[in-house]
Scaffold this motif. Structure first.
Motif, PDB file in Angstrom:
ATOM      1  N   ARG A 276      47.577  46.506  52.117  1.00 18.87           N
ATOM      2  CA  ARG A 276      48.249  46.948  53.339  1.00 18.87           C
ATOM      3  C   ARG A 276      49.207  45.854  53.792  1.00 18.87           C
ATOM      4  N   VAL A 277      50.483  46.156  53.738  1.00 23.31           N
ATOM      5  CA  VAL A 277      51.520  45.192  54.107  1.00 23.31           C
ATOM      6  C   VAL A 277      52.138  45.610  55.440  1.00 23.31           C
ATOM      7  N   ASP A 278      52.021  44.741  56.443  1.00 26.08           N
ATOM      8  CA  ASP A 278      52.522  45.054  57.785  1.00 26.08           C
ATOM      9  C   ASP A 278      52.029  46.420  58.275  1.00 26.08           C
ATOM     10  N   GLY A 279      50.771  46.719  58.001  1.00 25.42           N
ATOM     11  CA  GLY A 279      50.170  47.962  58.485  1.00 25.42           C
ATOM     12  C   GLY A 279      50.370  49.164  57.599  1.00 25.42           C
ATOM     13  N   LYS A 280      51.158  49.037  56.512  1.00 22.88           N
ATOM     14  CA  LYS A 280      51.429  50.182  55.641  1.00 22.88           C
ATOM     15  C   LYS A 280      50.821  49.963  54.263  1.00 22.88           C
ATOM     16  N   ILE A 281      50.090  50.974  53.767  1.00 25.53           N
ATOM     17  CA  ILE A 281      49.504  50.895  52.437  1.00 25.53           C
ATOM     18  C   ILE A 281      50.621  50.954  51.389  1.00 25.53           C
ATOM     19  N   VAL A 282      50.596  50.018  50.446  1.00 27.53           N
ATOM     20  CA  VAL A 282      51.600  49.960  49.388  1.00 27.53           C
ATOM     21  C   VAL A 282      50.929  50.192  48.040  1.00 27.53           C
ATOM     22  N   GLY A 283      51.333  51.253  47.341  1.00 25.76           N
ATOM     23  CA  GLY A 283      50.772  51.545  46.027  1.00 25.76           C
ATOM     24  C   GLY A 283      49.331  52.035  46.093  1.00 25.76           C
ATOM     25  N   PRO A 284      48.776  52.421  44.945  1.00 23.55           N
ATOM     26  CA  PRO A 284      47.389  52.899  44.892  1.00 23.55           C
ATOM     27  C   PRO A 284      46.399  51.740  44.907  1.00 23.55           C
ATOM     28  N   PRO A 285      45.113  51.996  45.186  1.00 21.49           N
ATOM     29  CA  PRO A 285      44.102  50.931  45.128  1.00 21.49           C
ATOM     30  C   PRO A 285      44.025  50.336  43.724  1.00 21.49           C
ATOM     31  N   SER A 286      43.738  49.041  43.652  1.00 18.26           N
ATOM     32  CA  SER A 286      43.596  48.382  42.358  1.00 18.26           C
ATOM     33  C   SER A 286      42.440  47.378  42.437  1.00 18.26           C
ATOM     34  N   PHE A 287      42.147  46.750  41.282  1.00 20.30           N
ATOM     35  CA  PHE A 287      41.054  45.777  41.234  1.00 20.30           C
ATOM     36  C   PHE A 287      41.568  44.350  41.131  1.00 20.30           C
ATOM     37  N   PHE A 288      42.885  44.147  41.229  1.00 24.94           N
ATOM     38  CA  PHE A 288      43.500  42.820  41.247  1.00 24.94           C
ATOM     39  C   PHE A 288      43.031  41.956  40.068  1.00 24.94           C
ATOM     40  N   GLY A 289      42.825  42.568  38.915  1.00 25.47           N
ATOM     41  CA  GLY A 289      42.441  41.821  37.716  1.00 25.47           C
ATOM     42  C   GLY A 289      40.955  41.781  37.448  1.00 25.47           C
ATOM     43  N   LEU A 290      40.129  42.247  38.388  1.00 24.61           N
ATOM     44  CA  LEU A 290      38.676  42.241  38.166  1.00 24.61           C
ATOM     45  C   LEU A 290      38.265  43.177  37.036  1.00 24.61           C
ATOM     46  N   ASP A 291      39.099  44.199  36.777  1.00 25.20           N
ATOM     47  CA  ASP A 291      38.776  45.132  35.703  1.00 25.20           C
ATOM     48  C   ASP A 291      38.970  44.511  34.328  1.00 25.20           C
ATOM     49  N   ASP A 292      39.588  43.339  34.251  1.00 23.74           N
ATOM     50  CA  ASP A 292      39.745  42.626  32.977  1.00 23.74           C
ATOM     51  C   ASP A 292      38.707  41.519  32.804  1.00 23.74           C
ATOM     52  N   ASP A 293      37.843  41.370  33.780  1.00 23.50           N
ATOM     53  CA  ASP A 293      36.828  40.315  33.750  1.00 23.50           C
ATOM     54  C   ASP A 293      35.580  40.838  33.044  1.00 23.50           C
ATOM     55  N   GLU A 294      35.228  40.230  31.920  1.00 23.41           N
ATOM     56  CA  GLU A 294      34.088  40.693  31.123  1.00 23.41           C
ATOM     57  C   GLU A 294      32.752  40.472  31.821  1.00 23.41           C
ATOM     58  N   GLU A 295      32.729  39.614  32.816  1.00 22.33           N
ATOM     59  CA  GLU A 295      31.466  39.345  33.523  1.00 22.33           C
ATOM     60  C   GLU A 295      31.127  40.441  34.536  1.00 22.33           C
TER      61      GLU A 295
END
Length: 461
Positions: A276-295
């Motif tokens: 959420r940038v300045d109160g507005k949602i930008v793009g779809p939800p993501s995992f910010f790279g956590l989905d590439d973490d094997e742990e």
């Protein structure tokens, strides 16, 4: 002289009309072919209303209607129990015209997708109305349902009284309904559903349960905001481990992260962290790279929902505000902050849940481990932990089968012979091949034992 069927003669004597579509068949005057028609009993309204699992599920159907009407906001008011005020669901969608109410809304089991396509006209949402029976959702809860809908030109008010429907002797299609058509004021659009005289035999709907149900479906939607008793639906409405974290980053300034790791039975429909940038949602939800973490198990990520609020930073958001520039330093810092903060909580949640499941299975596992030589037990326990970790979130029954299959293989000496050579994959593959494993014993190779037992045992529960 033409022969007259005795039954027809009686009908003529009594002045009863003979159906025009009747005809004699096979020369047998006693056989008549006629048309038959369904009769729509008013009880159908009650039967269709009973398809909902709970009072909150029935109310959700009315919110689904607002979604299909391209509404941006929905307001739900649930008064305290025993109060005379109605339950109200109001939206700012496209509304309905007189013709749409007569031809579509009152057409039972009419599939909206067949009339207007798979997506809504304005926001291109996937249409939820499928069976054409959602109109009866309100009558699940109430004896009276009043629908007021404005399309910018007309305001139509339709009142449906369940008692009148159920006590009527006529077909459902012959029962008159109160229907008022008036001019809309100031190009207003949207619909209001008012439910009065709630059924006392049903549990009264509660705002908390409704919010939980609605968040799982709509909590991460960008252009659809739901207000329940004056409060906007939010991350805290998802049951689970709720976390808030504030931080000041060099590239962006102050940021606020709010997320929930939900219980297994309360997963959000759309998982991930929204930006959420300045109160507005930008793009779809993501995992910010956590989905590439094997742990982090992928299944655990499906329980994650939240958002991070940040100030606008030059170069971070695309010109159309439809996404982010992933090369920007600001977004890189935000992603790193989210990963570090959320990962630690995910791991602790995962370990806690895994340990709880393992504790429930430990007695049986210990019995099986005792059958192994002592010098192999430590490794077997570590291997078993990795296997259970991989199949995280399976039911206890399935986890037990998976553990049993793994332990079955570990009890074979061949498993350890393959394991010793597994540090050199080429040598292990050669060892398992028919050249080093006699043809007669080929299917007793521990890897095949594991696969074969998994196939036969896993689906028997």
């Amino acid at each position: 002289m033409k022969r007259v069927n005795p039954r027809n003669a009686y009908q003529l004597e009594q002045g009863i009309d003979i159906p025009i579509e009747g005809s004699f068949t096979d020369g047998n005057d006693s056989v008549m072919q006629q048309k038959a028609h369904f009769l729509v009993n008013p009880r159908l309204t009650r039967i269709l209303g009973e398809t909902y699992r709970s009072s909150e599920a029935a109310l959700k159907e009315l919110i689904d209607n607002a979604w299909d009407a391209d509404a941006l906001n929905v307001w739900v008011e649930i008064p305290p129990p025993l109060m005379p005020a109605p339950v109200v669901v109001r939206d700012d969608g496209s509304g309905m015209s007189e013709e749409q109410i007569r031809q579509n809304y009152l057409d039972i089991a009419s599939d909206k997708r067949q009339r207007s396509g798979e997506t809504t006209p304005k926001h291109k949402r996937r249409v939820k109305g499928r069976k054409g029976i959602g109109k009866f959702a309100g009558l699940t809860l109430a004896s009276s349902m009043k629908i007021t809908s404005s399309n910018g030109i007309n305001r139509c008010t339709l009142t449906i009284d369940k008692k009148i429907l159920l006590e009527a002797d006529d077909d459902l299609e012959k029962i008159p309904l109160d229907f008022i058509i008036d001019l809309a004021s100031d190009k207003e659009t949207g619909s209001i559903v008012e439910l009065t005289s709630l059924d006392q035999s049903l549990n009264y709907p509660t705002a908390d349960r409704l919010r939980e149900l609605l968040f799982r479906e709509y909590g991460q939607e960008r252009l659809f905001q739901i207000h329940v008793n004056g409060e906007v639906l939010g991350i805290a409405d998802l049951p689970g481990h709720n976390v808030k974290k504030k931080e000041t980053l060099d590239a962006t300034g102050p940021v606020a992260l709010h997320y929930t790791i939900s219980h297994s039975k309360s997963k959000p429909k759309t998982a991930g962290i929204s930006l959420r940038v300045d109160g507005k949602i930008v793009g779809p939800p993501s995992f910010f790279g956590l989905d590439d973490d094997e742990e982090i198990p992928r299944k655990l990520l499906k329980n994650l929902a939240g958002e991070i609020s940040v100030p606008d930073t030059a170069g971070m958001v695309t010109a159309d505000w439809g996404g982010v520039n992933e090369s920007s330093k600001a977004f890189e810092q935000i992603s790193s902050f989210v990963r570090d903060e959320v990962k630690s909580k995910l791991k602790s949640t995962h370990n806690r849940q895994l340990n709880l499941q393992k504790a429930r299975l430990q007695k049986q596992i210990n019995k099986r481990l005792e059958n192994l030589p002592e010098h192999r037990r430590g490794f077997a326990e570590k291997a078993l932990n990795k296997i259970l970790n991989k199949y995280y979130s399976e039911s206890d029954a399935r986890a037990q089968v998976i553990a049993d299959v793994a332990l079955d293989a570990m009890e074979h000496d061949g498993y350890w012979e393959v394991l010793e050579k597994s540090m050199k994959p080429a040598k292990a593959r050669s060892y398992i091949s028919q050249k080093h494993w006699p043809t007669s014993d080929y299917w007793s190779c521990p890897i095949f034992i594991l696969r074969r037992n998994a196939a036969s045992n896993f689906w028997t529960i």
